[in-house]
Design a protein around this motif. Structure first.
Motif, PDB file in Angstrom:
ATOM      1  N   ARG A 115     -37.215 -37.734  -3.152  1.00  0.00           N
ATOM      2  CA  ARG A 115     -38.894 -36.859  -3.247  1.00  0.00           C
ATOM      3  C   ARG A 115     -39.845 -37.992  -3.225  1.00  0.00           C
ATOM      4  O   ARG A 115     -40.638 -36.997  -2.206  1.00  0.00           O
ATOM      5  N   GLU A 116     -39.847 -39.266  -2.834  1.00  0.00           N
ATOM      6  CA  GLU A 116     -40.776 -39.601  -2.328  1.00  0.00           C
ATOM      7  C   GLU A 116     -41.442 -39.981  -0.831  1.00  0.00           C
ATOM      8  O   GLU A 116     -41.209 -39.876  -0.151  1.00  0.00           O
ATOM      9  N   ARG A 117     -39.573 -39.564  -0.104  1.00  0.00           N
ATOM     10  CA  ARG A 117     -39.542 -39.389   0.802  1.00  0.00           C
ATOM     11  C   ARG A 117     -40.154 -37.607   1.797  1.00  0.00           C
ATOM     12  O   ARG A 117     -39.940 -37.447   2.835  1.00  0.00           O
ATOM     13  N   LYS A 118     -40.558 -36.785   0.600  1.00  0.00           N
ATOM     14  CA  LYS A 118     -40.921 -35.751   0.607  1.00  0.00           C
ATOM     15  C   LYS A 118     -39.464 -34.930   0.824  1.00  0.00           C
ATOM     16  O   LYS A 118     -40.059 -33.963   1.691  1.00  0.00           O
ATOM     17  N   LEU A 119     -38.781 -35.081   0.670  1.00  0.00           N
ATOM     18  CA  LEU A 119     -37.630 -34.389   0.658  1.00  0.00           C
ATOM     19  C   LEU A 119     -36.573 -33.238  -0.768  1.00  0.00           C
ATOM     20  O   LEU A 119     -37.105 -34.276  -1.944  1.00  0.00           O
ATOM     21  N   PRO A 120     -36.522 -32.058  -0.939  1.00  0.00           N
ATOM     22  CA  PRO A 120     -36.067 -31.650  -1.569  1.00  0.00           C
ATOM     23  C   PRO A 120     -34.844 -32.110  -2.653  1.00  0.00           C
ATOM     24  O   PRO A 120     -34.437 -32.459  -1.987  1.00  0.00           O
ATOM     25  N   ALA A 121     -35.094 -32.771  -3.487  1.00  0.00           N
ATOM     26  CA  ALA A 121     -33.576 -32.955  -4.280  1.00  0.00           C
ATOM     27  C   ALA A 121     -33.784 -31.742  -5.889  1.00  0.00           C
ATOM     28  O   ALA A 121     -34.740 -32.756  -6.552  1.00  0.00           O
ATOM     29  N   VAL A 122     -33.080 -32.221  -6.083  1.00  0.00           N
ATOM     30  CA  VAL A 122     -32.897 -31.711  -7.807  1.00  0.00           C
ATOM     31  C   VAL A 122     -31.299 -32.852  -8.775  1.00  0.00           C
ATOM     32  O   VAL A 122     -30.794 -32.990  -8.270  1.00  0.00           O
ATOM     33  N   VAL A 123     -31.266 -32.806  -9.903  1.00  0.00           N
ATOM     34  CA  VAL A 123     -30.669 -33.851 -10.535  1.00  0.00           C
ATOM     35  C   VAL A 123     -30.143 -32.500 -10.874  1.00  0.00           C
ATOM     36  O   VAL A 123     -30.534 -31.450 -11.663  1.00  0.00           O
ATOM     37  N   GLY A 124     -28.639 -32.695 -10.527  1.00  0.00           N
ATOM     38  CA  GLY A 124     -27.799 -31.779 -10.816  1.00  0.00           C
ATOM     39  C   GLY A 124     -26.283 -32.242 -11.113  1.00  0.00           C
ATOM     40  O   GLY A 124     -26.335 -33.480 -11.302  1.00  0.00           O
ATOM     41  N   ASP A 125     -25.227 -31.154 -11.663  1.00  0.00           N
ATOM     42  CA  ASP A 125     -24.004 -31.468 -11.659  1.00  0.00           C
ATOM     43  C   ASP A 125     -23.358 -30.417 -10.627  1.00  0.00           C
ATOM     44  O   ASP A 125     -23.370 -29.708 -10.465  1.00  0.00           O
ATOM     45  N   ALA A 126     -21.810 -31.537  -9.946  1.00  0.00           N
ATOM     46  CA  ALA A 126     -21.597 -30.446  -8.598  1.00  0.00           C
ATOM     47  C   ALA A 126     -20.419 -29.597  -9.299  1.00  0.00           C
ATOM     48  O   ALA A 126     -20.274 -28.779  -8.382  1.00  0.00           O
ATOM     49  N   LEU A 127     -20.422 -29.746 -10.257  1.00  0.00           N
ATOM     50  CA  LEU A 127     -19.516 -27.894 -10.669  1.00  0.00           C
ATOM     51  C   LEU A 127     -20.496 -26.536 -11.349  1.00  0.00           C
ATOM     52  O   LEU A 127     -20.394 -25.795 -11.774  1.00  0.00           O
ATOM     53  N   SER A 128     -21.432 -26.777 -11.277  1.00  0.00           N
ATOM     54  CA  SER A 128     -22.910 -26.424 -11.582  1.00  0.00           C
ATOM     55  C   SER A 128     -24.325 -26.554 -10.555  1.00  0.00           C
ATOM     56  O   SER A 128     -25.113 -26.764 -11.683  1.00  0.00           O
ATOM     57  N   VAL A 129     -24.265 -26.281  -9.531  1.00  0.00           N
ATOM     58  CA  VAL A 129     -25.430 -26.799  -8.775  1.00  0.00           C
ATOM     59  C   VAL A 129     -26.706 -26.331  -8.926  1.00  0.00           C
ATOM     60  O   VAL A 129     -26.287 -24.647  -9.072  1.00  0.00           O
ATOM     61  N   PRO A 130     -27.149 -26.735  -9.642  1.00  0.00           N
ATOM     62  CA  PRO A 130     -28.886 -25.372 -10.439  1.00  0.00           C
ATOM     63  C   PRO A 130     -29.775 -24.537  -9.136  1.00  0.00           C
ATOM     64  O   PRO A 130     -31.349 -25.198  -9.066  1.00  0.00           O
ATOM     65  N   VAL A 131     -29.005 -23.979  -8.276  1.00  0.00           N
ATOM     66  CA  VAL A 131     -29.980 -23.864  -6.668  1.00  0.00           C
ATOM     67  C   VAL A 131     -29.142 -22.726  -6.440  1.00  0.00           C
ATOM     68  O   VAL A 131     -28.094 -21.815  -6.902  1.00  0.00           O
ATOM     69  N   ARG A 132     -29.805 -21.594  -6.097  1.00  0.00           N
ATOM     70  CA  ARG A 132     -29.343 -19.944  -5.983  1.00  0.00           C
ATOM     71  C   ARG A 132     -28.381 -20.059  -4.948  1.00  0.00           C
ATOM     72  O   ARG A 132     -28.162 -21.056  -4.441  1.00  0.00           O
ATOM     73  N   SER A 133     -27.734 -19.033  -4.732  1.00  0.00           N
ATOM     74  CA  SER A 133     -26.192 -18.776  -3.976  1.00  0.00           C
ATOM     75  C   SER A 133     -27.035 -18.541  -2.460  1.00  0.00           C
ATOM     76  O   SER A 133     -28.436 -17.864  -2.124  1.00  0.00           O
ATOM     77  N   HIS A 134     -26.241 -19.395  -1.107  1.00  0.00           N
ATOM     78  CA  HIS A 134     -27.159 -18.953   0.311  1.00  0.00           C
ATOM     79  C   HIS A 134     -28.498 -19.097   0.209  1.00  0.00           C
ATOM     80  O   HIS A 134     -28.881 -18.723   1.504  1.00  0.00           O
ATOM     81  N   VAL A 135     -28.585 -20.907  -0.113  1.00  0.00           N
ATOM     82  CA  VAL A 135     -29.757 -21.307   0.461  1.00  0.00           C
ATOM     83  C   VAL A 135     -30.128 -22.751   0.769  1.00  0.00           C
ATOM     84  O   VAL A 135     -30.670 -22.803   1.706  1.00  0.00           O
ATOM     85  N   ALA A 136     -29.034 -22.925   1.577  1.00  0.00           N
ATOM     86  CA  ALA A 136     -28.589 -24.348   1.929  1.00  0.00           C
ATOM     87  C   ALA A 136     -27.943 -24.684   3.257  1.00  0.00           C
ATOM     88  O   ALA A 136     -27.726 -23.896   3.387  1.00  0.00           O
ATOM     89  N   ASP A 137     -28.981 -24.606   4.206  1.00  0.00           N
ATOM     90  CA  ASP A 137     -28.611 -24.735   5.791  1.00  0.00           C
ATOM     91  C   ASP A 137     -26.788 -26.107   5.818  1.00  0.00           C
ATOM     92  O   ASP A 137     -27.166 -25.799   6.239  1.00  0.00           O
TER      93      ASP A 137
END
Length: 173
Positions: free
Chosen positions: A11-33
């Motif tokens: 976040r300090e480098r202006k990059l999006p990041a969230v705290v999460g779990d690899a078994l339940s990633v807290p983002v919508r489907s089909h959003v990551a390049d």
């Protein structure tokens, strides 16, 4: 990432990041390049959990997006610092005592347990690892893709510094 500190660096480098779990990633489907999983799946204790983590990578990846997964390899380079005697093992990890609570630090200092190193400044914890055979990451990804009817293309799997590395892309339908 699971680490608040590492996501804060992003976040300090202006990059999006969230705290999460690899078994339940807290983002919508089909959003990551791009998706990456560096030194994660080898700490998951069952094949089902490893498959779930791979499934989550595929779920969040856009069609046409690319992924990279790395995991410890059973085959280590000659002269390396590790030698694995099986595929499911416990590996010591030295945790600096400064990360422990004061009562736990005092208890370990007073006991002089086998868990502490000779200098008494680190606690050695055992952590689970599944070390991968060459080709195993590809088979895991392809199994997950087939079960979920997800079109995926493996670009390449290769060895690098004692790790299995897998590059793949989600095919456009």
């Amino acid at each position: 990432d699971r680490s608040e500190g590492l996501t804060q660096v992003c976040r300090e480098r202006k990059l999006p990041a969230v705290v999460g779990d690899a078994l339940s990633v807290p983002v919508r489907s089909h959003v990551a390049d791009i998706v990456i999983s560096i030194a994660v799946v080898h700490h998951l204790s069952t094949k089902e959990r490893r498959k779930k983590a791979m499934s989550e990578l595929l779920r969040v990846l856009k069609p046409g997006g690319v992924g990279l997964v790395t995991a410890w390899a059973q085959s280590q380079p000659d002269g390396g610092r590790r030698e694995f005697k099986g595929s499911d093992i416990l590996v010591g990890w030295q945790m600096p005592k400064r990360f422990l609570s004061e009562p736990k630090r005092r208890k370990l200092s007073n006991e002089g347990t086998e868990e502490t190193t000779r200098d008494g400044e680190k606690l050695v914890l055992q952590r689970y690892c599944h070390v991968f055979e060459q080709g195993e990451l590809t088979r895991l990804l392809e199994e997950v893709a087939q079960e979920g009817s997800i079109p995926v293309h493996v670009r390449r799997e290769y060895m690098n510094a004692g790790n299995c590395c897998l590059e793949f892309e989600a095919k456009k339908k």
